[in-house]
Enzyme design. Structure first.
Site: not given
Ligand code: ATP
Ligand code: MG
Length: 740
Positions: A107, A154, A197, A253, A287, A565
């Protein structure tokens, strides 16, 4: 029009299947005539530019389909969170003429992508003002097209039913819990298993459902009492009294009590040690869940989503909002990115605000159903029947070839039926056992440990009842006063019930409700997109082929792999998609000599260009004359000194093994619905026979009288097979590089 240029990156936590997604993006883009770049190290690479943004060709994504993690790297980038960082990133893209970006991440990554898209015009005008970019160049790229794909173990993203990596993580969890269960049972011990999670109980809940765990703690639905510790201990004690030797507690978690206080595994351990007076061990999976090879499902999901993402980029109009590609009802869909991110956030916020009802309401119906089912399954003993309640006598049996997941289904049937106050019977050895009167009453503990074992503990038989068997079966039904029947099995099971239905005029005993539940590795049952056992078989095939491929790294060799199959090519096609086979031969299409000739030419050309390994998958009944051995001989002769050929007939290893998490979960879900249906029919004196299946995301009961209309009786497969449309994508992915 100028050639479209697309970049792809992986960001946030890695997940199994990300490589398959990158491979699909690169190959689809090239196939559609676009240029494609991989950005290494996520957004950090976008900011750094230079060698971090790498032009890809067909072969640069060869051999990565089966690898865990992400070969193009991922990172968390602080710089990209700043406007300066994003401006530099924009410059790096525009310099290369890239204005389409595919982001695979969670996200956070998708939020960042959306922001980047919104800021794009202003970032470019700042670059022009600062003199870093010529105005005409900026004018050529007025918009940035963003398409997202969710890579996250997740399964915590709203809108898509599955995220890339979640199924593989469930594989890791079930493997670990199965292993722990066997040692726990030997020592009469209780184990706590903590899974990932923070805001999402998906892995814990489905992991518990798949392994037959005894207790589960998830963030969305904390225990609804203050003294949950006592309740938990009491339940586990009741299990010991009922004859259980071991206990498994699975916790996410983010597990918490109803006041939002985190529950740690050490808290649970202490409570259980004191309450049960025995040793309790904790395993934190960590992990391990992210690592390892992607499951067959994740490879295929990622491949289909990667394909769709490129099509979405190519079709996007400048004013369109960013989309995320996901899956729903077994089809790829496009969703508004920000809306989904918003909904995903809402769950986390609801949990934080301790509005658990809202958190659960934001989860899917199947999540809610699964939670309820689990609460029944973990009871040590069933609810006693209500006073004066009508107790029906319901029998289950397995029929046809064994399929992994059959035992899971029987276990669920027995427990759910007993919990509703009914009498559960089981027949051994399919219709044969039913004819021989091999019927016994089942108790709650008769099915202990059945959730995770392959094969059929009850025993099954391929025999389809006809003629004299009918008398014997009718007699057994009468003797045991069977009022409803659940038949779990494959084509022969369906045919058997169909025959019984057609003999009703002669055997009044057959006037009872009967439901067929699809269980066959072939996935050839009408009315259902998936049958239980097919996912396990597919994983067996994929694992075997991974090993076969490894055995041949240094040689120029083509393997001809034969899979099961019968007259249904599901395993062959999905196996080819998940292993990157060059060719697949399906019974639906047959095999022709001219096609074999083309394939020889293609293989010779490939090997002459330096290819080291060839893989073709042939369904066992694709053609009666052009057998696996025939094809091998033909290829060997025509391959001469360019390449050699080896057959690999996978045989029964496809049918064996412990059921995959998906098959276990599906078995439990289908069984619950079948049982509810049968009980309802008993109450209403409705004796319609039917078969259940999942179609377009809905569980449907079909009248057995439609068996020959929905099913092709000659070829023993559904008339309409949804997965055949995936041939186009499989063919694109498997092509030799266009230069070849
Ligand atoms: P997961 O939660 O599955 O590990 P994620 O994509 O949610 O994956 P984050 O650490 O939230 O992981 O985001 C990864 C990267 O995306 C951040 O390090 C940043 O570079 C970029 N990013 C996240 N949120 C923003 C935001 N609001 N604006 C700009 N860049 C962002
Ligand atoms: Mg995330």
């Amino acid at each position: 029009m100028a050639t479209k240029r697309i970049a792809v990156l992986t960001s946030g936590g890695d997940a199994q299947g990300m490589n398959a997604a990158v491979r699909a993006v690169v190959r689809t883009a090239l196939d559609k005539g676009a240029d494609v770049y991989a950005v290494y190290e996520g957004y950090q690479g976008l900011v750094e530019g230079g060698a971090r943004i790498h032009k890809m060709d067909w072969d640069s994504v060869g051999g990565i389909l089966q690898q865990g993690g992400t070969v193009i790297g991922t990172a968390r980038s602080e710089e990209f969170r700043t406007r300066d960082g994003r401006r530099t990133a924009a410059l790096n893209l525009v310099r290369l003429g890239i204005d389409g970006l595919i982001v695979i991440g969670g996200d956070g990554s998708l939020t960042g992508a959306n922001l980047f898209r919104q800021e794009w015009p202003s970032l470019l005008s700042e670059l022009v003002q600062n003199g870093n970019l010529e105005a005409e160049t900026a004018a050529k790229y007025p918009h940035l097209v963003i398409v997202g794909m969710v890579g996250s173990i997740d399964n915590d993203f709203s809108g898509t039913e599955m995220t890339i990596g979640a199924d593989s993580a469930l594989h890791r969890i079930t493997d670990a819990v199965d292993a722990i269960t066997s040692t726990a049972a030997s020592h009469q011990r209780t184990f706590i298993v903590k899974v990932m999670g923070r805001n999402c109980g998906y892995l814990a809940l489905y992991g518990a459902l798949a392994t037959g765990a005894d207790w589960v703690l998830i963030p969305e639905a904390p225990p609804d009492v203050d003294n949950w510790q006592e309740v938990m201990v009491e339940r586990l004690k009741a299990g010991i009294r009922a004859g259980r030797r071991d206990h498994i507690v699975i916790m996410a978690e983010g597990a918490q009590d109803r006041y939002g206080n985190y529950i740690g595994s050490s808290d649970v351990q202490r409570v259980l040690e004191e309450g049960l007076g025995e040793e309790v061990r904790t395993t934190v999976l960590g992990h391990v869940q992210r690592g390892g090879r992607p499951s067959a499902y994740d490879r295929n999901l990622a491949t289909l989503l990667g394909y769709e993402a490129v099509i979405a980029v190519l079709e996007a109009k400048p004013e369109d909002d960013a989309v995320v590609v996901g899956t729903k009802a077994n089809r790829t869909i496009r969703l508004p990115l920000m809306e989904c991110v918003e909904r995903t956030r809402q769950v986390a916020e609801a949990i934080k605000a301790r509005d658990y009802e809202k958190a659960m309401s934001l989860r899917s119906t199947s999540f809610n159903h699964s939670f309820r089912t689990l609460k029944t399954m973990v009871r040590a003993l069933p609810h006693p029947p209500e006073p004066g309640q009508k107790r029906f006598r319901i029998a289950v049996l397995n029929a046809g070839a064994p399929a992994p997941g059959m035992n899971t289904a029987v276990r669920a049937a027995v427990r759910l039926g007993l919990d509703e106050g009914h009498i559960m019977l089981a027949a051994s050895n399919g219709f044969e056992g039913l004819a021989d009167g091999e019927v016994k009453e089942m108790q709650w503990t008769s099915v202990n440990g059945w959730a995770s074992v392959g094969g059929s503990v009850l025993g099954t038989s391929r025999k389809v009842p006809k003629g004299k068997d009918m008398y014997a079966i009718a007699r057994t039904i009468e003797n045991h006063r069977i009022e409803a029947l659940l038949v779990i099995g494959g084509w022969n099971a369906y045919e058997g019930v169909y025959n019984m239905m057609n003999e009703r005029a002669n055997f009044p005993a057959f006037n009872i409700p009967i439901v067929c539940l699809p269980a066959s590795i072939n996935n050839n049952l009408p009315g259902s997109e998936f049958s239980i056992g097919a996912d396990t078989a597919l994983n067996n095939i994929v694992e075997a082929i991974d090993k076969i491929k490894q055995s041949a790294v240094a040689t120029r060799r083509c393997f001809v792999v034969e899979v099961m199959g019968h007259w249904c090519g599901y395993l062959a096609l999905m196996g080819a998609l998940a292993t990157g086979a060059e060719r697949f031969y399906l019974p639906e299409e047959g095999i022709t000599l001219s096609q074999l000739q083309e394939d020889v030419t293609m293989l010779r050309r490939g090997f002459n260009l330096g290819k080291r390994l060839g893989l073709v998958i042939r369904n066992e009944d694709a053609n009666p004359i052009y057998s696996t051995n025939f094809i091998c001989s033909l290829f060997e002769e025509e391959g001469k000194d360019v390449f050699d050929v080896r057959p690999a007939i996978l045989g029964h290893l496809q049918q064996g093994g412990d059921p995959s998490p998906f098959d276990r979960i599906q078995a439990t879900r289908l069984t619950r619905l079948c049982l509810e249906h049968l009980i309802e029919q008993c109450r209403e004196s409705d004796t319609t026979n039917c078969f259940i299946g999942l179609q377009n995301g809905k569980f449907v009961f079909h009248d057995m009288r439609d068996f020959d209309r929905v099913g092709d009786l000659k070829f023993q497969r559904p008339r309409d097979q949804w997965w055949l449309q995936l041939r186009t994508i499989a063919n694109i992915m498997a092509k030799l590089s266009p230069e070849a």
